[in-house]
Design an enzyme around this catalytic site. Structure first.
Site, PDB file in Angstrom:
ATOM      1  N   ASP A  27       0.784  -1.251   0.000  1.00 39.82           N
ATOM      2  CA  ASP A  27       0.000   0.000   0.000  1.00 39.82           C
ATOM      3  C   ASP A  27       0.814   1.300   0.000  1.00 39.82           C
ATOM      4  OD1 ASP A  27      -1.493  -2.149   0.885  1.00 39.82           O
ATOM      5  OD2 ASP A  27      -2.227  -1.172   2.678  1.00 39.82           O
ATOM      6  N   SER A  84      -0.499   0.345   7.465  1.00 40.18           N
ATOM      7  CA  SER A  84      -0.819   1.538   6.657  1.00 40.18           C
ATOM      8  C   SER A  84      -1.366   2.703   7.472  1.00 40.18           C
ATOM      9  CB  SER A  84      -1.813   1.166   5.562  1.00 40.18           C
ATOM     10  OG  SER A  84      -1.135   0.401   4.597  1.00 40.18           O
ATOM     11  N   GLU A 209     -10.474  -2.256   3.773  1.00 36.21           N
ATOM     12  CA  GLU A 209      -9.159  -1.740   4.154  1.00 36.21           C
ATOM     13  C   GLU A 209      -8.951  -0.351   3.529  1.00 36.21           C
ATOM     14  OE1 GLU A 209      -6.581  -5.758   4.810  1.00 36.21           O
ATOM     15  OE2 GLU A 209      -6.593  -5.051   2.765  1.00 36.21           O
TER      16      GLU A 209
HETATM   17  C1  FRU Z   1      -3.907  -3.617   2.689  1.00 38.77           C
HETATM   18  C2  FRU Z   1      -3.329  -4.014   4.027  1.00 38.77           C
HETATM   19  C3  FRU Z   1      -3.721  -3.019   5.108  1.00 38.77           C
HETATM   20  C4  FRU Z   1      -2.630  -3.161   6.111  1.00 38.77           C
HETATM   21  C5  FRU Z   1      -1.426  -3.423   5.244  1.00 38.77           C
HETATM   22  C6  FRU Z   1      -0.410  -4.358   5.835  1.00 38.77           C
HETATM   23  O1  FRU Z   1      -3.218  -4.125   1.600  1.00 38.77           O
HETATM   24  O2  FRU Z   1      -3.752  -5.322   4.379  1.00 38.77           O
HETATM   25  O3  FRU Z   1      -5.021  -3.209   5.627  1.00 38.77           O
HETATM   26  O4  FRU Z   1      -2.483  -2.010   6.884  1.00 38.77           O
HETATM   27  O5  FRU Z   1      -1.913  -3.996   4.041  1.00 38.77           O
HETATM   28  O6  FRU Z   1       0.721  -4.432   5.024  1.00 38.77           O
END
Ligand code: FRU
Length: 502
Positions: A27, A84, A209
């Protein structure tokens, strides 16, 4: 473990997109324009090119096309992974992390606590601040600042809200497995008060997310602001796996009210196509917008990958590119507010290239016609098709005698599709080779496409950006033909403008 080193030629390294030198990314995080540069932080494994050791990597760009990688900004430790989140410029030092002379940048991220931590099993929100413009960061000693005791509470996106009740910070985050966006308010970024929740609504085929909430003028009218709530979900996208949906409505400083909700509660699979998608392709996930972008533009970047096969894509020593930055706006289409997305900075604008190939008008009839002199691996292609009698027509990029990625239109079915079944390497994962599609209608009797091709991707902006499809491909470096095709009859390419970057 140490960072991987290249064992094969790095033929998939993108020319127009950000990728790390030799590590993993997912992300985009903490997107902000600050000090004259675009800052891109991202989920990063500093030690390997598969997911793990989650930390925030960092890159900057003056133009959203050329990026410089910097040392890791916020690092995991034995207590927590750094999931994230977002960054705001705290210009009035409401947090107290800065001084009167030096306002801080404040990052809010999810602490995914590890077994060594007293908070193990919980995801909670934490702060870090930077006093040097975003290059070095200090974790707040009182972390976490917002703990609901939840194992699935993550991805805070913070922005400054100004309304009738004054100005304050608002955070949107998710309770991922409840398919819920939670909204909080703060005066100082440290003490948070629950405002409201949103969801479940529309697509709930996977965890929610990386949400975002921002205002945009509808049809360019500054006095007609609408609020857009974007929510990524995994899996459950319109063509399988990871994808992003959006809602349009009102935000009164407390509650977001959607005017585009089709279903509340668990999704109705039969109505998936009625939900609003940020992108219909397989590889546009965790999209979030920049804070403080110049000229009031709302700019978004997504991770160009899909959790279905993310850890297996055949790139080395790095893994996963980011999408191009997009500028998003809101337009009324058939009486409904719809997001329209365009390439934020056209690659041609920084390379001073003239269109290397133009075509006024050409009829394609039951054939695949290679465009002489138009071959390339990195290209921007703008073209307009007027349908004739063909039931399937379009463009093939990164082609040779046996390979190619087809970007086609099926007018009778009202579908735009990307066919990557013969695009190159696909055996690294069973679900990669696919034909993915999106709804499309002619405008003024024709179909307008902008297609950006890079060493490992195809991004399609159709009908002025009303429909977009983003897909990874892994072609041979010798597959460089560009062709037009029509099957079952005729189609006319009424204009074509192609720029080759390499
Ligand atoms: C989305 C996610 C988020 C999390 C991050 C972990 O791709 O699963 O929800 O914060 O990646 O790397």
């Amino acid at each position: 473990m140490t960072a991987s080193t290249a064992t094969t030629a790095d033929t998939f390294r993108p020319a127009l997109h950000y990728a790390t030198r030799n590590t993993w990314l997912n992300d985009p995080n903490g997107l902000i324009f600050h000090g004259g540069l675009y800052h891109l932080y991202y989920q990063n494994n500093p030690l390997d090119n598969v997911w793990g050791n989650m930390s925030w990597g960092h890159a900057t760009s003056p133009d959203l096309l050329t990026w410089t990688e910097h040392p890791v900004a916020i690092s995991c430790d034995e207590q927590e992974d750094i999931f994230s989140g977002s960054i705001v410029f705290d210009r009035h030092n409401t947090s107290g992390f800065g001084t009167a002379e030096t306002a801080p940048l404040v990052a809010m991220y999810t602490s995914a606590f590890k077994p060594a931590s007293a908070h193990h099993g919980v995801q909670a929100q934490s702060l870090a601040y930077s006093l040097d413009g975003g290059y070095t960061w200090t974790k707040h000693t009182a972390n976490p600042v917002l703990d609901r005791g939840s194992a699935e509470f993550r991805d805070p996106k913070v922005f400054r809200y100004t309304g009738e009740d004054g100005s304050y910070w608002v955070m949107v985050a998710v309770e991922a497995t409840d398919f819920q966006v939670v909204l909080y308010k703060s005066e100082d970024l440290a003490k948070w008060e629950l405002l409201s929740t949103f969801g479940p609504a529309n697509a709930t085929g996977g965890v929610w997310e990386c949400p975002d909430l921002f205002a945009l003028p509808l049809d360019g009218e500054a006095d007609n602001l609408k609020w857009v709530l974007t929510v990524n979900l995994n899996p459950g996208g319109p063509n399988d796996g990871s994808a992003g949906q959006y809602f349009v409505g009102e935000f009164d400083g407390t509650t977001f009210t959607s005017s585009t909700t089709v279903t509340e509660g668990p999704q109705d699979p039969a109505r998936l196509a009625e939900y609003q998608w940020l992108d219909w392709g397989r590889d546009y996930y965790a999209a979030v917008s920049f804070s403080d972008a110049p000229d009031d533009r709302r700019l978004m970047i997504a991770w160009m990958n899909n959790w279905q096969y993310a850890n297996q894509i055949p790139t080395s020593p790095w893994r996963s590119p980011m999408s191009l930055a997009r500028v998003v706006s809101l337009r009324t289409v058939d009486g409904k507010p719809r997001l329209v997305q365009q390439i934020a900075e056209d690659p041609a604008s920084i390379s001073n290239l003239e269109p290397s190939f133009t075509l006024e008008s050409a009829e394609i009839s039951n054939e695949t016609r290679i465009i002489d002199g138009a071959s390339g691996s990195v290209q921007r292609i703008e073209l307009t098709f007027t349908p004739g009698t063909a039931d399937d027509f379009g463009l093939i990029v990164r082609g040779d005698e046996t390979h190619g990625t087809r970007v086609g239109i099926l007018p009778a079915q009202g579908r735009l599709f990307v066919d990557r079944t013969a695009s190159g390497q696909s055996d690294f994962h069973e679900s990669f080779a696919s034909i993915d599609s999106a709804p499309i209608l002619p405008i003024g009797g024709s179909y307008r496409l902008t297609v950006v091709v890079d060493h490992c991707s195809v991004e399609v902006f159709a009908q002025g950006g009303l429909v977009t499809m983003t897909e990874l491909i892994f072609p041979s470096s010798t597959s460089t033909d560009v062709s037009l095709y029509a099957s079952g009859g005729t189609a006319t390419v009424s204009s074509l403008n192609l720029t080759t970057f390499s």
